[in-house]
Write an enzyme that holds these catalytic residues in place. Structure first.
Site, PDB file in Angstrom:
ATOM      1  N   ASP A 167       0.826  -1.216   0.000  1.00 60.54           N
ATOM      2  CA  ASP A 167       0.000   0.000   0.000  1.00 60.54           C
ATOM      3  C   ASP A 167       0.858   1.263   0.000  1.00 60.54           C
ATOM      4  OD1 ASP A 167      -2.429   1.369  -0.019  1.00 60.54           O
ATOM      5  OD2 ASP A 167      -2.525   1.478   2.174  1.00 60.54           O
TER       6      ASP A 167
ATOM      7  N   GLU B 128     -12.578  -4.562  -3.590  1.00 61.21           N
ATOM      8  CA  GLU B 128     -13.108  -3.189  -3.469  1.00 61.21           C
ATOM      9  C   GLU B 128     -12.369  -2.195  -4.368  1.00 61.21           C
ATOM     10  OE1 GLU B 128     -12.486  -5.193  -0.719  1.00 61.21           O
ATOM     11  OE2 GLU B 128     -14.632  -5.642  -0.624  1.00 61.21           O
ATOM     12  N   ASN B 129     -11.192  -2.579  -4.857  1.00 67.28           N
ATOM     13  CA  ASN B 129     -10.435  -1.645  -5.706  1.00 67.28           C
ATOM     14  C   ASN B 129     -11.105  -1.399  -7.063  1.00 67.28           C
ATOM     15  OD1 ASN B 129      -7.207  -2.751  -4.428  1.00 67.28           O
ATOM     16  ND2 ASN B 129      -8.377  -0.932  -3.862  1.00 67.28           N
ATOM     17  N   TRP B 130     -12.092  -2.236  -7.428  1.00 69.53           N
ATOM     18  CA  TRP B 130     -12.869  -1.969  -8.656  1.00 69.53           C
ATOM     19  C   TRP B 130     -13.612  -0.633  -8.546  1.00 69.53           C
ATOM     20  CZ3 TRP B 130     -11.692  -4.821 -12.688  1.00 69.53           C
ATOM     21  CH2 TRP B 130     -11.316  -6.155 -12.519  1.00 69.53           C
TER      22      TRP B 130
ATOM     23  N   GLU C 229       1.632 -12.934  12.817  1.00 68.98           N
ATOM     24  CA  GLU C 229       2.288 -11.782  13.446  1.00 68.98           C
ATOM     25  C   GLU C 229       2.173 -10.599  12.483  1.00 68.98           C
ATOM     26  OE1 GLU C 229       3.328 -12.029  16.511  1.00 68.98           O
ATOM     27  OE2 GLU C 229       3.075 -14.204  16.617  1.00 68.98           O
TER      28      GLU C 229
END
Ligand code: IPE
Ligand code: IPE
Ligand code: MG
Length: 248
Positions: free
Chosen positions: A20, A67-69, A207
């Site tokens: 990201d 959701e990136n669509w 982790e």
């Protein structure tokens, strides 16, 4: 998916990364967001090389979420172009390095041409055994669980499975990560401390390492810091510290 059966684990067996911060990297340089995605490809290459060198067995990269669509059409288009281009360019090197490629996510969302390219790339790397590279595209953790639930329900409907026998192991066998060890180390770049619908089920005992470094700036040194962080953890999986120490 059984948890890695050691306490402090040295090298993680499965590393899962949310790549990201591409957009912010670009905007801070007055560049279009898409330029950040282009730069980000280099960091992905670095991560693959580094993990293979460290003896990691599985590397999962979150490349594009379900959701990136929702992003602007032009950005989605650039991401798809980069994705298609990368498949073509990287496969020979993956073959050379002994890395097996697997895509997870809702493939039906892609054109049939792209689906075929994905399947071809998987086929060409199928025999490789050094490391599995899992690329999550059009992937959502909720989609994965719902999809597994549908497959399990279908088995019940056919009379193959009794609802009483639906266990976590049965569910796992129907997730897109079936057959892979669960992630030991999760890394998210870009400063946000959230999961953003990545591997929801699979991250139960992973982790977690968060860094402010933006993905295009993410270099071996920072990934090394994540590995050091992991090496210093005591993994208890519900036990108490003394029980773990007793097994050493
Ligand atoms: C990650 O970077 C890449 C994808 C989600 C495809 P972003 O594009 O989310 O970058 P930021 O978070 O806006 O900086
Ligand atoms: C998560 O990043 C998805 C990928 C990196 C592929 P996002 O940038 O989409 O996450 P949010 O929207 O900030 O939670
Ligand atoms: Mg983002």
């Amino acid at each position: 998916m059984t948890p890695f059966p050691v306490n402090t684990a040295g090298t993680p067996r499965h590393v899962a990364i949310i790549m990201d911060g591409n957009g912010r990297w670009a905007r801070s340089r007055m560049l279009p967001r898409t330029e950040g995605h282009r730069q980000g490809v280099n960091s992905a290459r670095m991560a693959v090389r580094y993990c293979a060198e460290q003896g990691v067995r599985v590397l999962t990269l979150f490349a594009f979420s379900s959701e990136n669509w929702r992003r602007p059409r032009q950005e989605v288009g650039t991401l798809m172009d980069l994705f298609i281009g990368s498949i073509g360019r990287e496969v020979p090197e993956l073959v050379e390095k002994g890395i097996r490629l697997r895509f997870i996510g809702d493939r039906a969302a892609f054109s049939s041409k792209l689906q075929k390219r994905m399947a071809d790339a998987e086929e060409r790397t199928r025999e490789n055994q050094r490391m599995d590279l899992v690329v999550a595209v059009s992937y959502g953790g909720r989609w994965d669980i719902a999809h597994a639930a549908a497959a399990v329900a279908e088995r019940v409907r056919c009379g193959e499975l009794d609802p009483e026998h639906i266990t976590p192991e049965v569910m796992e066998a129907h997730l897109s990560t079936a057959g892979l060890p669960e992630p030991d180390l999760f890394v998210r770049t870009g400063g946000e401390q959230r999961i953003s619908n990545f591997l929801l089920w699979q991250l139960a005992y992973t982790e977690l390492f968060f860094t402010d470094v933006l993905w295009p700036d993410f270099k071996e040194e920072e990934l090394g810091r994540a590995f050091e962080y992991y090496a210093g953890r005591q993994r208890r999986f519900g036990h108490i510290q003394e029980q773990i120490a007793g097994r050493e």
